[in-house]
Design a protein around this motif. Structure first.
Motif, PDB file in Angstrom:
ATOM      1  N   ASP A 340       0.815  -1.180   0.043  1.00  0.00           N
ATOM      2  CA  ASP A 340      -0.155  -0.020   0.039  1.00  0.00           C
ATOM      3  C   ASP A 340       0.837   1.485  -0.031  1.00  0.00           C
ATOM      4  OD1 ASP A 340       0.935   0.550   2.429  1.00  0.00           O
ATOM      5  OD2 ASP A 340      -0.948   0.310   3.326  1.00  0.00           O
ATOM      6  N   LEU A 341       0.267   2.429  -0.402  1.00  0.00           N
ATOM      7  CA  LEU A 341       1.003   3.556  -0.197  1.00  0.00           C
ATOM      8  C   LEU A 341       0.345   4.473   0.785  1.00  0.00           C
ATOM      9  CD1 LEU A 341       1.784   4.335  -3.939  1.00  0.00           C
ATOM     10  CD2 LEU A 341       3.424   3.530  -2.071  1.00  0.00           C
ATOM     11  N   ALA A 342       0.347   4.149   2.094  1.00  0.00           N
ATOM     12  CA  ALA A 342      -0.289   5.167   3.267  1.00  0.00           C
ATOM     13  C   ALA A 342       0.403   6.466   3.312  1.00  0.00           C
ATOM     14  CB  ALA A 342      -0.110   4.296   4.439  1.00  0.00           C
ATOM     15  N   VAL A 343      -0.243   7.451   2.695  1.00  0.00           N
ATOM     16  CA  VAL A 343       0.351   8.624   2.612  1.00  0.00           C
ATOM     17  C   VAL A 343      -0.717   9.526   3.045  1.00  0.00           C
ATOM     18  CG1 VAL A 343       1.789   8.438   0.674  1.00  0.00           C
ATOM     19  CG2 VAL A 343      -0.324   8.934   0.225  1.00  0.00           C
ATOM     20  N   PRO A 344      -0.647  10.816   3.442  1.00  0.00           N
ATOM     21  CA  PRO A 344      -1.883  11.867   3.749  1.00  0.00           C
ATOM     22  C   PRO A 344      -3.163  11.606   3.132  1.00  0.00           C
ATOM     23  CG  PRO A 344       0.303  13.047   4.236  1.00  0.00           C
ATOM     24  CD  PRO A 344       0.686  11.615   3.430  1.00  0.00           C
ATOM     25  N   GLY A 345      -4.178  11.287   3.535  1.00  0.00           N
ATOM     26  CA  GLY A 345      -5.296  11.013   2.745  1.00  0.00           C
ATOM     27  C   GLY A 345      -5.706   9.761   2.382  1.00  0.00           C
ATOM     28  N   TYR A 346      -4.755   8.964   2.389  1.00  0.00           N
ATOM     29  CA  TYR A 346      -4.840   7.723   2.002  1.00  0.00           C
ATOM     30  C   TYR A 346      -4.412   6.493   3.250  1.00  0.00           C
ATOM     31  CZ  TYR A 346      -5.489   9.650  -2.622  1.00  0.00           C
ATOM     32  OH  TYR A 346      -5.891  10.461  -3.642  1.00  0.00           O
ATOM     33  N   GLY A 347      -5.244   5.500   3.550  1.00  0.00           N
ATOM     34  CA  GLY A 347      -4.892   4.721   4.228  1.00  0.00           C
ATOM     35  C   GLY A 347      -4.685   4.898   5.805  1.00  0.00           C
ATOM     36  N   TYR A 348      -3.905   3.933   6.448  1.00  0.00           N
ATOM     37  CA  TYR A 348      -3.574   4.290   7.936  1.00  0.00           C
ATOM     38  C   TYR A 348      -2.155   4.155   8.051  1.00  0.00           C
ATOM     39  CZ  TYR A 348      -2.640  -0.987   7.453  1.00  0.00           C
ATOM     40  OH  TYR A 348      -2.002  -2.121   7.169  1.00  0.00           O
ATOM     41  N   SER A 349      -1.591   4.234   9.341  1.00  0.00           N
ATOM     42  CA  SER A 349      -0.349   4.434   9.736  1.00  0.00           C
ATOM     43  C   SER A 349       0.483   5.337   8.753  1.00  0.00           C
ATOM     44  CB  SER A 349       0.362   2.975   9.740  1.00  0.00           C
ATOM     45  OG  SER A 349      -0.230   1.978  10.439  1.00  0.00           O
TER      46      SER A 349
END
Length: 499
Positions: A340-349
């Motif tokens: 995943d690409l957890a970045v501001p606005g997307y996903g967790y952690s």
């Protein structure tokens, strides 16, 4: 559209440097005047003075392309020094510099993103040095140099079907990939007894190092892999007689039976994540755990140092690949192991990953090597919409429907189509006849085939295949007629889907 691999800039020719190279700017008329000054009226016994002019055509990450003009010169020398270094005299340039001929000259082996000055001197027939000349330039960001297979590329490397080959962790059974194990992935024999080529690409993939309780991708509850673990992963794949060497030999033997394959077989190498904290979810754990690079202990709290570690892995992989000299394989790129690409606005952690500070930079570096970046996010993974913005060349979303029949495949297909992605095929030992409910799992695989065709990916786009740890090998060697039928189905689809 997929981002194109950056090519080495060696073909452009400019008669005059741009504004950045003011020291080298002069007109053709001025050069003629200079030549007249050097070649003015002299007594017959006097030797004409040698003269040289340097013009920057362009610079690249590891060097510079110069235009060299000379008059009355028996030989010419160029020496490139960092701007901060002491300026040399003419004799130093002759001693330490590169002897060149007038025309276009490429100077390599320089540092990326560094200010340099190119010093040049011409030498007359009698050995007298002419006037020292100089021109400044700045090398660009990227790889310091390219290997031969990278220099030959004029476009983005392509593949049709990529097999996910898991290996490198002690929990894998069998642990190593030998030639026999690869054979069932390199070719297959159809029901008429005709042997055919199979996968044209292989992804060397691993996400944990169970022997040392470490992980290459954050979130698996283990300690973040350090430099020693990264080296162990490389050692695994480059071990003589196994890994890439075994794959190369399997292809070599197949060539002896079938002749050359339609395209050279390709390899993609997994790149470990530079995980922020030594314990992924513990923000109080160290960010200075990975190891030393160029005599400095890296601190992963600094995004630039996370990128430096990943650049080191890219360069070490390329170096080892060059030394190995595989005959039948081509390294074409690297794989983002984070799904995943957890970045501001997307996903967790997001604060534990900060991929926006890492992956755009590392994909840019990989592209400067004329290599590709590949990614296989899970079903609707965070940031899957950003794959092109992050610089990935190939992105294949996992349906995960093989294990989760409740997943909405209509929604999946719409998303893949909307964001210009491709798909991963999935199966594991659950398809073996000895497994309970194997018929249902085979139906789901057949649905994958229908989905692929419906989305217009069949014979047009790159596809990847998750096959458990060793399922394809088991199918190929099974005594079950039904297992052989499924093996034929899989292999026939792969063979027919080449583009």
């Amino acid at each position: 559209s997929s981002r194109r691999v950056a090519l080495t800039l060696t073909s452009r020719v400019a008669i005059f440097p741009n504004s950045m190279h003011a020291a080298g700017r002069c007109s053709t008329l001025a050069l003629l005047a200079f030549c007249l000054l050097c070649c003015g009226q002299k007594a017959p016994e006097e030797e004409l003075r040698a003269a040289l002019r340097l013009t920057v055509i362009d610079s690249f990450a590891g060097g510079v392309n110069l235009k060299v003009e000379a008059v009355n010169a028996q030989s010419c020398f160029v020496l490139c020094l960092e701007e901060s270094e002491t300026a040399p005299d003419a004799q130093t340039v002759r001693t330490l510099g590169k002897e060149i001929q007038p025309g276009k000259v490429s100077i390599e082996g320089l540092k990326p993103q560094t200010s340099y000055i190119a010093y040049g001197v011409a030498v007359s027939k009698s050995g007298e040095s002419g006037m020292l000349t100089k021109v400044p330039f700045i090398t660009t960001e990227g790889a310091a140099f390219l290997y031969d297979w990278e220099k030959r590329r004029s476009e983005l490397p392509r593949y049709s079907n990529m097999a996910l080959i898991y290996g490198g962790s002690a929990h894998r059974d069998p642990f190593r990939w030998d030639k026999e194990r690869f054979d069932s992935h390199v070719t297959w024999t159809d029901t008429l007894g005709k042997e055919r080529w199979l996968f044209d690409a292989f992804l060397a993939i691993e996400f944990v190092d169970t022997q040392y309780n470490m992980e290459y991708a954050g979130g698996y509850g283990r300690q973040a892999a350090n430099k020693e673990s990264w080296i162990r992963l490389l050692d695994y794949w480059f071990e003589e007689g196994y890994g890439f060497d075994a794959l190369d030999q399997s292809i070599e033997d197949a060539i002896g039976r079938l002749g050359e394959p339609p395209v050279k077989r390709k390899v993609v190498m997994t790149m470990p994540d530079a995980i922020l904290h030594e314990q992924f979810k513990d923000i109080n754990s160290s960010t200075r755990y990975w190891g030393y690079l160029d005599g400095k202990m890296l601190d992963f709290n600094q995004s630039s140092e996370r990128v430096s570690a990943m650049r080191w892995f890219v360069d070490e992989t390329r170096r080892r690949w060059s030394l190995a000299g595989y005959k039948n394989l081509e390294l074409i790129g690297f794989y983002c192991v984070s799904e995943d690409l957890a970045v501001p606005g997307y996903g967790y952690s997001q604060d534990l990953k900060r991929w926006e500070d890492v992956y755009p930079a590392i994909t840019k570096y990989v592209h400067s090597c004329n290599e590709t970046m590949n990614w296989i996010p899970y079903y609707f993974a965070a940031g899957h919409q950003l794959w092109e913005e992050f610089g990935f060349d190939y992105a294949m979303m996992q349906p995960n429907y093989f294990w989760h029949s409740n997943y909405d495949m209509t929604k999946y297909m719409n998303e893949v189509t909307a964001y210009g992605m491709s798909m991963e095929f999935e199966f594991d030992d659950a398809v073996l006849e000895e497994s309970a409910g194997y018929q249902d799992y085979r139906i789901r695989f057949n649905n994958y085939i229908s989905m692929c065709k419906e989305m217009g990916l069949y014979r047009t786009r790159e596809l990847s295949y998750y096959m458990g740890g060793n399922t394809l090998y088991k199918l190929a060697h099974s005594s079950s007629e039904k297992d052989r039928e499924f093996y034929e189905l899989v292999c026939q689809f792969i063979n027919d889907s080449e583009h």
